[in-house]
Enzyme design. Structure first.
Site, PDB file in Angstrom:
ATOM      1  NE  ARG A   1       1.713   8.119  28.938  1.00  0.00           N
ATOM      2  CZ  ARG A   1       0.555   8.703  29.240  1.00  0.00           C
ATOM      3  NH1 ARG A   1      -0.574   8.023  29.210  1.00  0.00           N
ATOM      4  NH2 ARG A   1       0.529   9.979  29.569  1.00  0.00           N
TER       5      ARG A   1
ATOM      6  CE  LYS B   1       2.835  14.129  23.692  1.00  0.00           C
ATOM      7  NZ  LYS B   1       2.111  13.727  24.910  1.00  0.00           N
TER       8      LYS B   1
ATOM      9  NE  ARG C   1      10.644  -8.352 -36.049  1.00  0.00           N
ATOM     10  CZ  ARG C   1       9.466  -8.234 -36.681  1.00  0.00           C
ATOM     11  NH1 ARG C   1       9.219  -8.908 -37.775  1.00  0.00           N
ATOM     12  NH2 ARG C   1       8.564  -7.425 -36.201  1.00  0.00           N
TER      13      ARG C   1
END
Ligand code: UD1
Ligand code: CA
Length: 475
Positions: free
Chosen positions: A15, A22, A438
């Site tokens: 089930r 289980k 940069r």
């Protein structure tokens, strides 16, 4: 008297509609069978026998523990047949206590009391008084109150079905007798099974004292057959964990909205908001606060630290007076020292953030050792992975890393160094200096915004952008 335990775990659990046997279904983060074993081991038995069947290899693999012995029940012919599979390994002079792999919350104290009841060599079974005992075997007592039989629901008449004392299945008896009784069982009943419960009738006939002890609480005898029942027990475990935390000094915004799947130690005046999940070993120091939706697994959080909303902390150590989150992620091997701040959308992995250091916004800090008083600007990333190797980054005390910096590891940012925003740093930055990488900013006075292109112009521009046959770029 020596005690042998038999745990029945051969049922398929049809089930559940699951690929997982289980008894391996998780309750509060641990397999059902694990909960039963925790209670079982508290009785210090001489042996624990597990009767397995369907999915047996998977169950055995999940419990490689040396103190377990395994008995195969190839065909599920009933609970009596199941117990019989374990009996060849149990000496005559032992008491045999029968438990169930799908009845996870059974309490060790209840089992101790049951063992006590049977100490004089009698048979004792655990019953439970239910408002509605439908589906259970019923405990039948004579006028003097003595138990003489258990009748299964399917075999019971109308009067027997009104009995509210149900059989839990948990039972203890002397091995020598149990062995004989099991051998005498027949399967001429409604289900065509060898019922363990039929040993009661034989025991009574043999003049053995039979007692039924009602369980002190209902949840501890509830079994799991489907996911609804599993969820009900999860609710029960959640309730117990919340109660334990509150009794230890924590304030919970809502005791029904916390999940504890492991072991939590709390200090004084801890405050926990809703929907917090705590897993594994978790330690929360005095006055720690956890915001809503926080997930903590295997971590130690020291006093006065705030973990704000929706932060996830796994395998980390956070020292005192820190502020973490909202939306922070600390992965295994992270250590946050006293007074440090980790803000929103910041991820640390195998990284140390030193005393009072801050990484407040949108950063990835991996394989990094960051000293004290460091400021990590928004969007900083330690580029720790070259596609094959992980490399370390070291950021010394007092460094200031400008926003949007890419630190290409292995690299060292010296003490009190400043990294200009937007730099890609792949050479170590000297102490106390500004390092900057940069492009020079340009402005174009005559530049105009593009016009909307028509279909032909679009096609021509896209065509010109194609990589050439020889792999080179277009002119
Ligand atoms: C059993 C009891 C019933 C009791 C109820 C409590 C019997 C005959 N009946 O009924 O009195 O009220 O438990 O829940 O014992 N199992 C095996 N091998 C088997 C059959 C069962 O290992 O061949 C295991 C199952 O995995 C399960 C447990 O034994 O964990 C109980 O079996 P189940 O068939 O559910 O028994 P019930 O009919 O519920
Ligand atoms: Ca059952």
């Amino acid at each position: 008297m020596s005690l042998s335990l038999v745990i029945l775990a051969a049922g398929q659990g049809k089930r559940m509609h699951s690929d997982l046997p289980k008894v391996l279904q998780p309750l509060a983060g641990r397999p059902l069978l694990g909960h039963v074993l925790t209670a079982a081991r508290q009785l210090a038995p001489s042996a624990i026998h597990i009767v397995y069947g369907h999915g047996g290899e998977q169950v055995q693999a999940a419990f490689p523990d040396a103190d377990l012995s395994w008995a195969l029940q190839a065909e599920q012919l009933g609970t009596g047949h199941a117990v019989a599979q374990a009996m060849p390994n149990i000496p005559d002079d032992h008491q045999v206590l029968i438990l169930y792999g799908d009845v996870p919350l059974i309490a060790a104290t209840t089992l101790r009391n049951l063992v006590e009841q049977a100490a004089d060599g009698g048979l004792a079974l655990l019953s439970v008084l239910l408002e509605d005992a439908t589906g259970y075997g019923r405990v039948l007592r004579d006028n003097a109150g003595n138990v003489y039989r258990i009748v299964e629901e399917k075999d019971a008449n109308r009067k027997e079905r009104t009995v509210r004392e149900a059989n839990t299945g948990v039972l203890i008896a002397k091995a020598a007798q149990l062995r004989q009784w099991l051998a005498s069982l027949k399967n001429d009943n409604a289900q065509g099974e060898y019922y363990l419960t039929d040993v009661i009738t034989v025991a009574v006939r043999d003049g053995v004292k039979v007692q039924a002890m009602p369980a002190p609480t209902i949840p501890e005898v509830l079994g799991v057959n489907d996911r609804l029942q599993l969820a009900d027990l999860e609710t029960e475990v959640r309730r117990r964990a919340a109660r334990t935390l509150m009794m230890a000094g924590a304030t919970l915004a809502d005791p029904q909205r916390i999940d504890v799947r492991g072991h939590v130690q709390v200090g004084r005046d801890v405050r926990i908001d809703v929907n917090v999940v705590l897993e594994g070993e978790v330690v929360l120091g005095d006055r720690v606060t956890l915001g809503p939706g926080v997930v903590i697994r295997n971590a130690t959080i020291a006093a006065d630290t705030q973990i704000r909303a929706y932060s996830v902390i796994d395998g980390a150590r956070v020292d005192a007076q820190c502020v973490i989150g909202p939306f922070a992620r600390l992965r295994p091997g992270s250590h946050i020292a006293d007074g440090a701040h980790v803000g929103n959308f910041v991820e640390l992995k195998n990284a140390t953030l030193g005393l009072g250091s801050k990484a407040n916004h949108l950063s990835y800090l991996g394989d990094a050792t960051i000293g004290a008083g460091v400021n990590i600007g928004a969007g900083t990333i330690t580029c720790n992975y070259d596609g094959k190797n992980k490399w370390p980054t070291v950021i010394e005390d007092g460094a200031f890393v400008g926003s949007g910096s890419m630190l290409v590891a292995p690299v060292v940012i010296g003490a009190d160094a400043t990294i200009g925003a937007g730099s890609t740093i792949n050479k170590s930055a000297p102490r106390g200096q500004l390092s900057l990488e940069r492009g020079r900013q340009q402005s174009f006075a005559t530049w105009k915004r593009p016009e909307k292109a028509d279909a032909n112009e679009r096609a021509a521009l896209i065509d010109r952008a194609r990589i050439k046959e020889d792999g080179s770029s277009p002119e």
